[in-house]
Design a protein around this motif. Structure first.
Motif, mmCIF file in Angstrom:
data_model
loop_
_atom_site.group_PDB
_atom_site.id
_atom_site.type_symbol
_atom_site.label_atom_id
_atom_site.label_comp_id
_atom_site.label_asym_id
_atom_site.label_seq_id
_atom_site.Cartn_x
_atom_site.Cartn_y
_atom_site.Cartn_z
ATOM 1 N N UNK A 71 19.982 4.824 -8.480
ATOM 2 C CA UNK A 71 18.708 5.481 -7.488
ATOM 3 C C UNK A 71 19.196 7.049 -7.508
ATOM 4 N N UNK A 72 20.385 7.331 -7.499
ATOM 5 C CA UNK A 72 20.720 8.745 -7.507
ATOM 6 C C UNK A 72 20.181 9.759 -8.901
ATOM 7 N N UNK A 73 20.606 8.686 -9.882
ATOM 8 C CA UNK A 73 20.061 9.556 -11.184
ATOM 9 C C UNK A 73 18.574 9.250 -11.519
ATOM 10 N N UNK A 74 17.891 8.348 -10.753
ATOM 11 C CA UNK A 74 16.636 8.420 -10.860
ATOM 12 C C UNK A 74 15.999 7.120 -11.897
ATOM 13 N N UNK A 75 16.891 6.489 -12.310
ATOM 14 C CA UNK A 75 16.611 5.277 -12.783
ATOM 15 C C UNK A 75 16.000 4.089 -12.045
ATOM 16 N N UNK A 76 16.369 3.985 -10.702
ATOM 17 C CA UNK A 76 15.557 3.451 -9.710
ATOM 18 C C UNK A 76 14.885 4.410 -8.925
ATOM 19 N N UNK A 77 13.788 4.095 -8.268
ATOM 20 C CA UNK A 77 13.085 5.231 -7.454
ATOM 21 C C UNK A 77 12.676 4.613 -6.070
ATOM 22 N N UNK A 78 13.243 3.468 -5.930
ATOM 23 C CA UNK A 78 13.108 2.598 -4.559
ATOM 24 C C UNK A 78 14.026 1.397 -4.680
ATOM 25 N N UNK A 105 4.072 6.360 -5.333
ATOM 26 C CA UNK A 105 4.608 6.005 -6.716
ATOM 27 C C UNK A 105 5.438 6.933 -7.224
ATOM 28 N N UNK A 106 5.089 8.238 -6.949
ATOM 29 C CA UNK A 106 6.228 9.488 -7.386
ATOM 30 C C UNK A 106 7.365 9.522 -6.327
ATOM 31 N N UNK A 107 7.483 9.042 -5.194
ATOM 32 C CA UNK A 107 8.513 9.405 -4.474
ATOM 33 C C UNK A 107 9.683 8.467 -4.573
ATOM 34 N N UNK A 142 0.859 -1.198 0.131
ATOM 35 C CA UNK A 142 -0.145 0.184 -0.055
ATOM 36 C C UNK A 142 0.916 1.067 -0.087
ATOM 37 N N UNK A 143 1.922 1.218 0.682
ATOM 38 C CA UNK A 143 2.852 2.276 0.930
ATOM 39 C C UNK A 143 3.651 2.610 -0.479
ATOM 40 N N UNK A 144 4.117 1.631 -0.964
ATOM 41 C CA UNK A 144 4.702 1.987 -2.408
ATOM 42 C C UNK A 144 3.576 2.345 -3.587
ATOM 43 N N UNK A 145 2.430 1.907 -3.407
ATOM 44 C CA UNK A 145 1.376 2.417 -4.379
ATOM 45 C C UNK A 145 1.015 3.624 -3.957
ATOM 46 N N UNK A 146 1.008 4.211 -2.569
ATOM 47 C CA UNK A 146 0.778 5.522 -2.268
ATOM 48 C C UNK A 146 1.791 6.569 -2.589
#
Length: 450
Positions: free
Chosen positions: A375-382, A333-335, A327-331
Motif C-alpha cells: 500500500x505504501x509503495x503504491x502496488x495496492x491503492x485500497x 479510482x486515482x486515490x 460508487x465511492x471506489x469508482x469515484x
C-alpha cells in the motif's frame, strides 16, 4: 537527620539514622510496614517525597535517582505547536499528558523530550507494531544501545522500549531503573492492571501521549494521578490546512432494503419492549451490565440481547452500504483508500467482492506488513480493515477513508480520521465518508462518536 530512600519490589523503603524522627510518619504516601518494621510508600510517590524532603531541608541518602546522565540529540526540528507542547510539559515539572491528533508528530515531541531530559528512559507502547516502530526511531535518532522488552526479546538498556504487557510483568524489578517513562497511547494505562506499571516505577519524569485523553469509564483520572494532568491539547481543526491535510467529512445515509427493515424492526422491537418492561434506562454502563447479568437466568433477557445483536448487525452491514462503497471506489479510482468496518466477516465479503486486500485480527504479522508495504509503495491503492488499523500500526498515507461501521467511540473515530490527515505532496484535501443506516440506532451511534 539523614533520610534514606531505597527501592524494593515496587515500593520505596524509607529509613533514617535515628529510630523515630517525626517527619517519616507525615511524608506523603508513607505507611508503616509491620512485617519488616520499616515504613514504605508506593514507588510512584518518589518525586513527591523527594520534593517534600528538600523543602524540609533534610539530608537525603537517595539510592534511587539514576546516576547516569545521557548525552542525546535529535535531528528533528520541532514545529511551533510541537515546541509549545514540549514547553508545556517541561513547565509542568516534566509530568503530564499531551493530546494531539494522529499524524501531528507525537513521537517527534517525545524524542525531543528524551534528548532534553538526558536520563535513562523507558518507552511503553501497546502493540508489537509500535514496539518495532519506536525501536527503529530510537535507533535512528540516538547513538546509544536501544533495549527491547517484548516480541521475544528481553534486553534492558539505558533507553528501552517495551510493550505494556512486558512492562507490567517486570515493573517491580525495573522500577528504579529509569528517570523518564514515556507512555505512548497513554489511555491504555487506564486499564486496572496496567496502572501498576506507573505505580511500581519511581521515574520522576513522566510523559503521556494520546489523541484522546478522556476515557468513557473515567479511568483518565487514574492516569492524571500517575502520569500527570493533560498539559497540552490541540485539535485536528487547529492543524488542518497547515500541518495536517485539510479535510471534510461526508455523511451518507443509506436505506435498509425492505427485507432488512422488517428484520431490523422486529429485532429492535424485541429489545426495546424488554427494556421498557424491565425499567432499564441505559443511562450508564452499569444498566447494560445489569441486562447482561439477567440474561444468565432470564430467557427473555437473553432473547433481548440476541435481538439487539441481530439489529446491530443488520444496520451496520446493510446491503446498500456496499452499493455506496462501490460508487465511492469508482469515484476515487486515482486515490488511496482505507475502508473501515466493525466486523471481520464483512471485511472478507468486501475483499472478495471488490478485490480489496484485507487486514483483520486474524491476519498474521508478516502478511499485514506485506500488505501495508505494498500500500505504501503504491502496488495496492485500497485496503479494507476491521478495527486493527485504528491505532498502534504505522499506516501508509491515504487520502480517503470510508467508515462502513464502527462504535460510538470518539477515540475510534478520531483515530480513523487521523489515518488520512498526513499532509499531501499536492496539497490535496482528505475525505472521510461515513455511511449510516437511516432510521436506525446507528444514527445515534454516529452522533455520539462525533
Amino acid at each position: 537527620m539523614t533520610v534514606r530512600l531505597a527501592f524494593e519490589d515496587g515500593t520505596l523503603r524509607i529509613s533514617s539514622d535515628r529510630e523515630s524522627d517525626p517527619p517519616l510518619g507525615g511524608l506523603p504516601g508513607v505507611e508503616a510496614d509491620p512485617r519488616t518494621e520499616t515504613v514504605r510508600a508506593p514507588a510512584h510517590f518518589y518525586a513527591q517525597l523527594r520534593d517534600v524532603l528538600r523543602e524540609l531541608d533534610a539530608d537525603v541518602d537517595d539510592r534511587i535517582s539514576p546516576s547516569e546522565s545521557l548525552t542525546l540529540s535529535t535531528a528533528y526540528e520541532l514545529r511551533d505547536y510541537q515546541q509549545a507542547a514540549l514547553d508545556s510539559w517541561v513547565d509542568s515539572n516534566r509530568r503530564g499528558v499531551l493530546e494531539l491528533p494522529t499524524g501531528a508528530g507525537k513521537t517527534v515531541i517525545a524524542l525531543a523530550a528524551i534528548a532534553q531530559t538526558g536520563t535513562p528512559t523507558l518507552v511503553v507502547v501497546p502493540t508489537i507494531d509500535l514496539l518495532e516502530q519506536w525501536q527503529r526511531e530510537l535507533e535512528t535518532e540516538f547513538d546509544v544501545p536501544i533495549g527491547r522488552l517484548g516480541g521475544g526479546e528481553q534486553r534492558v538498556e539505558d533507553v528501552t522500549v517495551t510493550t505494556y504487557d512486558s512492562a507490567y510483568l517486570r515493573a517491580d524489578e525495573l522500577g528504579d531503573r529509569f528517570g523518564l517513562v514515556v507512555f505512548d497511547e497513554v489511555h491504555h494505562l487506564g486499564a486496572e492492571g496496567y496502572q501498576d506499571i506507573a505505580r511500581l516505577m519511581t521515574a520522576p519524569d513522566r510523559l503521556g501521549l494520546t489523541a484522546t485523553f478522556e476515557r468513557p469509564d473515567g479511568a483518565h483520572e487514574a492516569i492524571r494521578e500517575l502520569v500527570g494532568p493533560r498539559v497540552y491539547r490541540i485539535d485536528v481543526d487547529d492543524l488542518a490546512g497547515d500541518h495536517l491535510a485539510p479535510y471534510e467529512i461526508r455523511r451518507i445515509e443509506v436505506e435498509l432494503t425492505p427485507e432488512e427493515r422488517a428484520a431490523y424492526d422486529e429485532a429492535q422491537g424485541t429489545f426495546v419492549d424488554y427494556v421498557r418492561q424491565s425499567n432499564i434506562s441505559f443511562s450508564s454502563g452499569s444498566d447494560y451490565l445489569q441486562l447482561v447479568k439477567r440474561s444468565g437466568n432470564d430467557p427473555a433477557a437473553r432473547e433481548a440481547l440476541l435481538a439487539k445483536q441481530r439489529a446491530r448487525e443488520l444496520m451496520m452491514n446493510a446491503e446498500n452500504k456496499r452499493h455506496q462503497l462501490a460508487r465511492i471506489l469508482d469515484r476515487h479510482r486515482e486515490d488511496r483508500i482505507i475502508v473501515f468496518t466493525a466486523h471481520t466477516e464483512l471485511v472478507y465479503r468486501l475483499s472478495e467482492r471488490f478485490l480489496l486486500p484485507a487486514i483483520t485480527n486474524e491476519t498474521g504479522a508478516s502478511e499485514r506488513r506485506e500488505i501495508l508495504d505494498r500500500f505504501r509503495e503504491g502496488t495496492y491503492s485500497r485496503i479494507v480493515a476491521a478495527n486493527v488499523l485504528d491505532e498502534g500500526v504505522d499506516v501508509p498515507d491515504a487520502n480517503v477513508a470510508v467508515v462502513l461501521s464502527g462504535s460510538g467511540s470518539e477515540r475510534e473515530f478520531t483515530q480513523r480520521l487521523g489515518r488520512i490527515l498526513r499532509p499531501k505532496d499536492d496539497g490535496g484535501r482528505a475525505v472521510l465518508y461515513e455511511l449510516v443506516s437511516a432510521e436506525t440506532a446507528e444514527e445515534r451511534v454516529a452522533e455520539r462518536r462525533r
